[in-house]
Design a protein around this motif. Structure first.
Motif, PDB file in Angstrom:
ATOM      1  N   ALA A 192       0.811  -1.234   0.067  1.00  0.00           N
ATOM      2  CA  ALA A 192      -0.015  -0.181   0.038  1.00  0.00           C
ATOM      3  C   ALA A 192       0.731   1.129   0.117  1.00  0.00           C
ATOM      4  O   ALA A 192       0.473   2.321  -0.693  1.00  0.00           O
ATOM      5  N   ALA A 193       1.921   1.106   0.821  1.00  0.00           N
ATOM      6  CA  ALA A 193       3.182   2.348   0.763  1.00  0.00           C
ATOM      7  C   ALA A 193       3.575   2.541  -0.566  1.00  0.00           C
ATOM      8  O   ALA A 193       3.603   3.894  -1.042  1.00  0.00           O
ATOM      9  N   ASP A 194       3.771   1.625  -1.107  1.00  0.00           N
ATOM     10  CA  ASP A 194       4.409   1.643  -2.559  1.00  0.00           C
ATOM     11  C   ASP A 194       3.488   2.252  -3.602  1.00  0.00           C
ATOM     12  O   ASP A 194       3.945   3.078  -4.586  1.00  0.00           O
ATOM     13  N   ARG A 195       2.062   1.736  -3.548  1.00  0.00           N
ATOM     14  CA  ARG A 195       1.081   2.530  -4.380  1.00  0.00           C
ATOM     15  C   ARG A 195       0.928   3.960  -4.362  1.00  0.00           C
ATOM     16  O   ARG A 195       0.819   4.458  -5.142  1.00  0.00           O
ATOM     17  N   VAL A 196       1.077   4.361  -3.002  1.00  0.00           N
ATOM     18  CA  VAL A 196       0.790   5.786  -2.966  1.00  0.00           C
ATOM     19  C   VAL A 196       1.747   6.669  -2.863  1.00  0.00           C
ATOM     20  O   VAL A 196       1.780   7.855  -2.828  1.00  0.00           O
ATOM     21  N   GLY A 197       3.201   5.795  -3.246  1.00  0.00           N
ATOM     22  CA  GLY A 197       4.174   6.946  -3.492  1.00  0.00           C
ATOM     23  C   GLY A 197       5.180   7.192  -2.245  1.00  0.00           C
ATOM     24  O   GLY A 197       5.885   8.161  -2.406  1.00  0.00           O
ATOM     25  N   VAL A 198       5.121   6.406  -1.359  1.00  0.00           N
ATOM     26  CA  VAL A 198       6.187   6.564  -0.095  1.00  0.00           C
ATOM     27  C   VAL A 198       7.379   6.404  -0.719  1.00  0.00           C
ATOM     28  O   VAL A 198       7.918   5.398  -1.493  1.00  0.00           O
ATOM     29  N   GLY A 199       8.434   7.403  -0.705  1.00  0.00           N
ATOM     30  CA  GLY A 199       9.744   7.444  -1.071  1.00  0.00           C
ATOM     31  C   GLY A 199      10.760   6.658  -0.476  1.00  0.00           C
ATOM     32  O   GLY A 199      11.763   6.055  -1.132  1.00  0.00           O
ATOM     33  N   HIS A 200      10.482   6.536   0.888  1.00  0.00           N
ATOM     34  CA  HIS A 200      11.671   6.051   1.349  1.00  0.00           C
ATOM     35  C   HIS A 200      11.144   5.401   2.643  1.00  0.00           C
ATOM     36  O   HIS A 200      10.624   5.861   3.473  1.00  0.00           O
ATOM     37  N   VAL A 201      11.686   3.897   3.020  1.00  0.00           N
ATOM     38  CA  VAL A 201      11.366   3.346   4.228  1.00  0.00           C
ATOM     39  C   VAL A 201      12.390   2.802   5.076  1.00  0.00           C
ATOM     40  O   VAL A 201      13.475   2.339   4.584  1.00  0.00           O
ATOM     41  N   ALA A 202      12.487   3.293   6.394  1.00  0.00           N
ATOM     42  CA  ALA A 202      13.748   2.745   7.280  1.00  0.00           C
ATOM     43  C   ALA A 202      12.920   1.777   8.134  1.00  0.00           C
ATOM     44  O   ALA A 202      12.060   1.766   8.809  1.00  0.00           O
ATOM     45  N   TYR A 203      13.412   0.496   7.670  1.00  0.00           N
ATOM     46  CA  TYR A 203      12.863  -0.752   8.465  1.00  0.00           C
ATOM     47  C   TYR A 203      13.637  -1.355   9.461  1.00  0.00           C
ATOM     48  O   TYR A 203      15.098  -1.526   9.430  1.00  0.00           O
ATOM     49  N   LEU A 204      13.141  -1.347  10.691  1.00  0.00           N
ATOM     50  CA  LEU A 204      13.962  -1.792  11.968  1.00  0.00           C
ATOM     51  C   LEU A 204      13.777  -3.495  11.728  1.00  0.00           C
ATOM     52  O   LEU A 204      12.650  -4.094  12.211  1.00  0.00           O
ATOM     53  N   SER A 205      14.964  -4.067  11.643  1.00  0.00           N
ATOM     54  CA  SER A 205      15.159  -5.376  11.356  1.00  0.00           C
ATOM     55  C   SER A 205      16.147  -5.935  12.676  1.00  0.00           C
ATOM     56  O   SER A 205      16.149  -5.217  13.688  1.00  0.00           O
ATOM     57  N   ILE A 206      16.485  -7.052  12.365  1.00  0.00           N
ATOM     58  CA  ILE A 206      17.393  -7.804  13.536  1.00  0.00           C
ATOM     59  C   ILE A 206      18.725  -8.215  12.902  1.00  0.00           C
ATOM     60  O   ILE A 206      18.797  -8.875  11.845  1.00  0.00           O
ATOM     61  N   LEU A 207      19.691  -7.672  13.894  1.00  0.00           N
ATOM     62  CA  LEU A 207      21.305  -8.304  13.359  1.00  0.00           C
ATOM     63  C   LEU A 207      21.276  -9.607  12.838  1.00  0.00           C
ATOM     64  O   LEU A 207      20.796 -10.818  13.838  1.00  0.00           O
ATOM     65  N   GLY A 208      21.952  -9.853  11.892  1.00  0.00           N
ATOM     66  CA  GLY A 208      22.243 -11.242  11.348  1.00  0.00           C
ATOM     67  C   GLY A 208      20.966 -11.985  10.553  1.00  0.00           C
ATOM     68  O   GLY A 208      20.596 -12.903  10.284  1.00  0.00           O
TER      69      GLY A 208
END
Length: 283
Positions: free
Chosen positions: A87-103
């Motif tokens: 949905a974010a892609d469809r509406v044109g969000v430009g940049h996502v900072a995604y909180l992931s896990i080390l490794g």
């Protein structure tokens, strides 16, 4: 620039929102309880009721959003978060900072890695914030055993971790979201030291001036204990997987990424315990 923060009242979200409010960006707080969030942050941010499992809340959250901080709540399945990314892609969000896990890159079955792969496939600029184990877990979900029983009750064996302060992760996220040059990159966020929980217990003992031990229960005993405490089953399962990975000895590395982004050293476990000593006072 308008930035959406999911998980805005969480361990990283709270300090992130506070930092972003000191920038020229417009900040939109996405939360299941806007009124509770307003009591914390005041009237400066925008507020929107949001739930990953309620797609009818996504439109107002994503309207006119340029950048977004995204996390994966353990209680939510991969599918709703993946569809929210679409949905974010469809509406044109430009940049996502995604909180992931080390490794995460070494563990393809982890939901965090599956969502990383989905972000790569989407037409979105991304930054993966692969964070090590938060020091705030000690003052949060594991605090009751420290205060009541003088022990760190975690089934991690002799595995080591590059413990990171969530406030440092939030500071990195704020930089990534407000400055150029971090698109389509991965940052491995750790503290400055690789420590096992015996060493952490020794720091607690020294700072608090009482003996704190590391219990290292079996995974079954840990799960039973947490269940009796009323911890949600989904969280118990997530922690079981997390600590099984730590026991394998693959989580102990440290990096310079926090220092490079922030131009200062990340906080140490000793600094964290010292600053929060009152939280760990005996009941």
């Amino acid at each position: 620039m308008r930035i959406l923060v999911t998980g805005a009242t969480g361990t990283v979200g709270k300090p992130l929102v506070t930092r972003l409010l000191d920038t020229p960006a417009r900040v939109r707080v996405a939360t299941t309880s806007p009124q509770t969030a307003r009591e914390r942050f005041g009237n400066a941010p925008e507020y929107v009721e949001f739930d990953f499992e309620r797609p009818e809340t996504w439109g107002s959250a994503l309207e006119q959003i340029d950048r977004m901080f995204l996390l994966f709540p353990p209680a939510v399945g991969v599918t709703p978060v993946r569809e929210f990314i679409d949905a974010a892609d469809r509406v044109g969000v430009g940049h996502v900072a995604y909180l992931s896990i080390l490794g995460a890159e070494k563990l393809p079955v982890l939901p965090h890695r599956r969502l990383e792969k989905h972000l790569v496939r989407a037409d979105l600029a991304y930054t993966f914030l692969r964070a090590s184990w938060f020091m705030q877990n000690l003052s949060g979900i594991h605090r009751p055993e420290i205060t009541a029983d003088d022990e760190i009750y975690i089934p991690a064996g002799d595995g080591r971790l590059g413990f990171v302060d969530a406030s440092d992760v939030a500071a990195v996220a704020a930089t990534v979201l407000t400055e150029a040059g971090y698109e389509n990159r991965t940052l491995d966020l750790t503290g400055p030291e690789s420590m096992d929980f015996d060493a952490v217990a020794a720091v607690f003992s020294d700072v608090l001036d009482r003996r704190i031990t590391y219990a290292d229960p079996s995974r079954f005993a840990f799960a039973r204990h947490m269940y009796r405490r009323g911890v949600p089953t989904s969280m118990i399962v997530f922690m079981g997987i997390e600590y099984s990975i730590v026991r394998l000895g693959v989580s102990g590395r440290t990096t310079d990424d926090v220092a490079t982004v922030l131009d200062r050293s990340p906080r140490t476990v000793r600094q964290f315990v010292t600053d929060h000593a009152e939280l760990f006072s005996e009941n």
